[in-house]
Design a protein around this motif. Structure first.
Motif, PDB file in Angstrom:
ATOM      1  N   GLU A  10       0.841  -1.207   0.000  1.00 26.42           N
ATOM      2  CA  GLU A  10       0.000   0.000   0.000  1.00 26.42           C
ATOM      3  C   GLU A  10       0.869   1.247   0.000  1.00 26.42           C
ATOM      4  OE1 GLU A  10      -2.915   0.004   3.093  1.00 26.42           O
ATOM      5  OE2 GLU A  10      -3.594  -2.017   2.582  1.00 26.42           O
ATOM      6  N   ARG A  16       0.654   4.602  -2.347  1.00 25.83           N
ATOM      7  CA  ARG A  16       0.503   5.959  -1.799  1.00 25.83           C
ATOM      8  C   ARG A  16       1.585   6.907  -2.283  1.00 25.83           C
ATOM      9  NH1 ARG A  16      -0.468   3.241   3.615  1.00 25.83           N
ATOM     10  NH2 ARG A  16      -2.656   2.646   3.405  1.00 25.83           N
ATOM     11  N   PHE A  50      -5.710   4.562  -0.416  1.00 24.18           N
ATOM     12  CA  PHE A  50      -4.572   4.744  -1.316  1.00 24.18           C
ATOM     13  C   PHE A  50      -5.144   5.255  -2.631  1.00 24.18           C
ATOM     14  CE2 PHE A  50      -5.520   0.115  -1.025  1.00 24.18           C
ATOM     15  CZ  PHE A  50      -6.031  -0.122  -2.287  1.00 24.18           C
TER      16      PHE A  50
END
Lengths: 156, 156
Positions: B60, B64, B116
């Motif tokens: 993740e 991001r 995200f």
């Protein structure tokens, strides 16, 4: 910042504030955001340490993202603001040209030997201790230096 | 670049050339350098894929680190050169103001839902398919979208 405000940050604000905690590694910050809520600020620090320790293969990668001390990036002004301030505090922006040459030579020897740069927490050292450490650590073995470099990253 | 030249690169040159293969994640490039020698260019690509797949906790985080498509960074010129070129090729730098608003709204919905950003390989899509995908994927479930986002990162 109080911990309520910290835990309320969206990941974009969190990245803006903490993205450079580990030099050029916003990936680490972006992953640590998933660990919210944090009990307090030291818990945030611990989350960074734990994430770094859990990285299987990329510890050397973290070291390689760090600039040389008193190196080309400092001379040319391309350091991150965090690194510039830290190197300046240790007096590395005011070396004589002999000292610059010596640092450059030692950094190069170190990188040739270990395949990652010499990393030390500049804000906890001055230029004399940094040079002494560099002279000493360039003679150590590779796994010892990798572990030592990562410990220095955590202090930074 | 031929594979002999590739394998001869020191980590600093390697980072200069491949540092942005994964957006704002030079850490990944710096770690992959340890896997030399590479048999050929596809082997280098595979090394990136394997490294991303092996990351335990930070997938993740990789997502991001990606900018919004047709978002603030594109408008303000703060994208990496690689991203700017990619978004321009998909026509995202020439949207009407209605299209910009729609993209912004959908990006925001997506981020609120998944924590995200929406990631898609822009160079393999045009603005119509990107909008359609965004509309469709904003309704999927989180683990599916995380896996999908990482597959798109690999295509990028």
């Amino acid at each position: 910042m109080d911990v309520g405000a910290l835990n309320a940050l969206g990941y974009e604000d969190f990245l803006n504030i903490f993205g450079n905690i580990v030099e050029k590694c916003p990936l680490i910050t972006a992953a640590v955001w998933s660990k919210r809520p944090f009990a307090n600020m030291p818990a945030l620090e611990t989350a960074f340490y734990e994430f770094i320790d859990a990285l299987p293969d990329s510890k050397e990668g973290i070291l390689r993202c760090h600039p040389d001390l008193a190196g080309r990036d400092l001379q040319s002004g391309t350091l991150t603001p965090e690194s510039r301030e830290e190197q300046a505090r240790a007096g590395l922006d005011a070396l004589s040209s002999d000292e610059v040459s010596l640092m450059a030579q030692l950094n190069q020897d170190y990188k040739r030997r270990f395949e990652f740069p010499f990393v030390i927490c500049a804000k906890m050292n001055d230029k004399a201790t940094i040079l002494r450490q560099l002279l000493e650590r360039v003679g150590k073995d590779r796994s010892e230096e990798r572990a030592r470099g990562i410990e220095e990253v955590k202090k930074i």
